[in-house]
Design a protein around this motif. Structure first.
Motif, mmCIF file in Angstrom:
data_model
loop_
_atom_site.group_PDB
_atom_site.id
_atom_site.type_symbol
_atom_site.label_atom_id
_atom_site.label_comp_id
_atom_site.label_asym_id
_atom_site.label_seq_id
_atom_site.Cartn_x
_atom_site.Cartn_y
_atom_site.Cartn_z
ATOM 1 N N PHE A 199 0.825 -1.203 0.000
ATOM 2 C CA PHE A 199 0.000 0.000 0.000
ATOM 3 C C PHE A 199 0.865 1.262 0.000
ATOM 4 O O PHE A 199 1.818 1.374 0.763
ATOM 5 N N THR A 200 0.521 2.196 -0.854
ATOM 6 C CA THR A 200 1.080 3.546 -0.759
ATOM 7 C C THR A 200 0.010 4.528 -0.279
ATOM 8 O O THR A 200 0.310 5.642 0.121
ATOM 9 N N GLN A 201 -1.225 4.091 -0.367
ATOM 10 C CA GLN A 201 -2.361 4.847 0.175
ATOM 11 C C GLN A 201 -3.435 3.846 0.570
ATOM 12 O O GLN A 201 -3.755 2.937 -0.192
ATOM 13 N N LYS A 202 -4.002 4.019 1.768
ATOM 14 C CA LYS A 202 -4.944 3.033 2.289
ATOM 15 C C LYS A 202 -6.151 3.749 2.889
ATOM 16 O O LYS A 202 -6.061 4.332 3.960
ATOM 17 N N GLU A 203 -7.313 3.710 2.174
ATOM 18 C CA GLU A 203 -8.506 4.410 2.639
ATOM 19 C C GLU A 203 -9.722 3.492 2.775
ATOM 20 O O GLU A 203 -10.698 3.859 3.419
ATOM 21 N N ARG A 204 -9.685 2.322 2.168
ATOM 22 C CA ARG A 204 -10.803 1.386 2.279
ATOM 23 C C ARG A 204 -10.756 0.693 3.637
ATOM 24 O O ARG A 204 -9.758 0.766 4.359
ATOM 25 N N SER A 205 -11.890 0.054 3.988
ATOM 26 C CA SER A 205 -11.964 -0.636 5.271
ATOM 27 C C SER A 205 -11.270 -1.993 5.189
ATOM 28 O O SER A 205 -11.461 -2.755 4.228
ATOM 29 N N TYR A 206 -10.456 -2.282 6.224
ATOM 30 C CA TYR A 206 -9.761 -3.562 6.315
ATOM 31 C C TYR A 206 -9.880 -4.058 7.744
ATOM 32 O O TYR A 206 -9.954 -3.278 8.686
ATOM 33 N N GLY A 207 -9.928 -5.371 7.900
ATOM 34 C CA GLY A 207 -10.032 -5.932 9.234
ATOM 35 C C GLY A 207 -11.475 -6.136 9.660
ATOM 36 O O GLY A 207 -12.397 -6.215 8.845
ATOM 37 N N GLU A 208 -11.689 -6.182 10.960
ATOM 38 C CA GLU A 208 -13.016 -6.480 11.514
ATOM 39 C C GLU A 208 -13.560 -5.271 12.270
ATOM 40 O O GLU A 208 -12.819 -4.555 12.947
ATOM 41 N N THR A 209 -14.868 -5.040 12.141
ATOM 42 C CA THR A 209 -15.522 -3.948 12.875
ATOM 43 C C THR A 209 -16.803 -4.468 13.514
ATOM 44 O O THR A 209 -17.396 -5.442 13.035
ATOM 45 N N ASN A 210 -17.194 -3.821 14.581
ATOM 46 C CA ASN A 210 -18.364 -4.276 15.341
ATOM 47 C C ASN A 210 -19.191 -3.062 15.748
ATOM 48 O O ASN A 210 -18.647 -2.018 16.110
ATOM 49 N N ARG A 211 -20.512 -3.225 15.694
ATOM 50 C CA ARG A 211 -21.397 -2.137 16.120
ATOM 51 C C ARG A 211 -22.646 -2.697 16.786
ATOM 52 O O ARG A 211 -23.249 -3.649 16.285
ATOM 53 N N ILE A 212 -23.049 -2.068 17.918
ATOM 54 C CA ILE A 212 -24.272 -2.454 18.631
ATOM 55 C C ILE A 212 -25.285 -1.321 18.497
ATOM 56 O O ILE A 212 -24.981 -0.164 18.815
ATOM 57 N N VAL A 213 -26.475 -1.657 18.014
ATOM 58 C CA VAL A 213 -27.547 -0.677 17.826
ATOM 59 C C VAL A 213 -28.642 -0.952 18.851
ATOM 60 O O VAL A 213 -29.215 -2.043 18.882
ATOM 61 N N LYS A 214 -28.928 0.041 19.704
ATOM 62 C CA LYS A 214 -29.982 -0.103 20.710
ATOM 63 C C LYS A 214 -31.356 0.137 20.079
ATOM 64 O O LYS A 214 -31.512 1.034 19.241
ATOM 65 N N LEU A 215 -32.325 -0.658 20.498
ATOM 66 C CA LEU A 215 -33.693 -0.522 19.987
ATOM 67 C C LEU A 215 -34.588 0.092 21.052
ATOM 68 O O LEU A 215 -34.421 -0.181 22.244
ATOM 69 N N SER A 216 -35.524 0.896 20.629
ATOM 70 C CA SER A 216 -36.434 1.553 21.574
ATOM 71 C C SER A 216 -37.618 0.677 21.949
ATOM 72 O O SER A 216 -38.364 0.979 22.874
ATOM 73 N N SER A 217 -37.814 -0.420 21.201
ATOM 74 C CA SER A 217 -38.921 -1.334 21.468
ATOM 75 C C SER A 217 -38.400 -2.765 21.586
ATOM 76 O O SER A 217 -37.417 -3.128 20.936
ATOM 77 N N GLU A 218 -39.059 -3.571 22.399
ATOM 78 C CA GLU A 218 -38.682 -4.973 22.534
ATOM 79 C C GLU A 218 -39.161 -5.739 21.314
ATOM 80 O O GLU A 218 -40.276 -5.524 20.828
ATOM 81 N N VAL A 219 -38.309 -6.635 20.788
ATOM 82 C CA VAL A 219 -38.642 -7.353 19.555
ATOM 83 C C VAL A 219 -38.662 -8.859 19.793
ATOM 84 O O VAL A 219 -38.106 -9.367 20.769
ATOM 85 N N LYS A 220 -39.318 -9.570 18.854
ATOM 86 C CA LYS A 220 -39.374 -11.028 18.903
ATOM 87 C C LYS A 220 -38.114 -11.576 18.227
ATOM 88 O O LYS A 220 -38.010 -11.583 16.993
#
Length: 251
Positions: A199-220
């Motif tokens: 790489f001489t320039q690196k802008e794309r995503s590499y590796g692993e990422t994680n995200r938790i999204v909270k919900l306002s309502s309880e779901v099944k």
């Protein structure tokens, strides 16, 4: 010889005859009285008009004050109704989660604070992550896998989560669902796609990422569905709806 008393010219046979000067004085006095009466009448009319205008203004002020009082009372009523509605919703939600309303309010505040702190830490981490060779330059800035951008939409009975995830296959996306949150884990390629290249320039995503999204309502959880097409992940989450049981009234 008795001296005869001369009667004044203006006295004749028991009648008083006014002299010309006395006539002028009387006439002048009469004119003054008439003018004074006219002025008094004019003053009374003006005072009456002012009193009427003042009464009208007082009436207008009272009407305006009454209108404002009604508006304030309506506003207070609306605020009270909204507060009672919010309180009832919190009581229902807190009962579902096994908490008191006060505990739920505190829990929501802590959750939002943690989410905000997590986003801040992620942003800082994006700039603090060192490149593979340990050197920073304009063409090789610190970079790691970006978290997917997510929209959350709700209807009366369903929650939809839509995320933009490009550069991966569906096998590289992991979804974890609980009754009030969704966890997304995305694995991007870690190595260069071209063999023996650096790489001489690196802008794309590499590796692993994680995200938790909270919900306002309880779901099944067990009825959730997911679809990945054209770099867009759509997760459909049915809401938990309260079961209402009808009870017969005994005689």
């Amino acid at each position: 010889m008795e001296e005869k008393l001369k009667k004044p010219l203006h006295v004749k046979e028991g009648k008083v005859i006014k002299t010309p000067s006395e006539k002028n004085v009387t006439s002048s006095a009469s004119g003054t009285d008439t003018g004074k009466t006219s002025n008094d009448k004019s003053m009374k009319e003006k005072m009456g008009e002012k009193k009427e205008n003042m009464s009208n203004k007082i009436h207008e002020v009272k009407e305006g004050a009454s209108k404002k009082t009604e508006d304030i009372q309506e506003g207070i009523s609306d605020v009270t109704e909204e507060a009672n509605k919010t309180k009832e919703e919190y009581e229902k939600e807190s009962e579902k989660e096994g908490m008191t309303p006060a505990e739920k309010v505190l829990n929501d505040i802590v959750t939002r604070f943690r989410q905000g702190t997590g986003q801040i830490n992620d942003a800082i981490s994006d700039y603090n992550t060192k490149p593979e060779d340990g050197k920073e330059s304009k063409s090789n800035k610190p970079k790691k896998a970006l978290k997917p951008l997510v929209d959350v939409l709700e209807t009366n009975d369903t929650v939809y989560l839509i995320a933009d995830i490009s550069g991966v296959k569906k096998d590289n996306i992991s979804i974890g669902i609980s009754k009030n949150s969704v966890e997304l884990t995305v694995k991007y390629k870690e190595d260069a796609e071209i063999e023996d290249a650096k790489f001489t320039q690196k802008e794309r995503s590499y590796g692993e990422t994680n995200r938790i999204v909270k919900l306002s309502s309880e779901v099944k959880v067990h009825e959730a569905k997911a679809n990945f097409r054209n770099c867009t992940l759509t997760i459909t989450l049915p809401k938990v709806v309260e079961d209402i049981t009808k009870v017969d009234i005994d005689d």
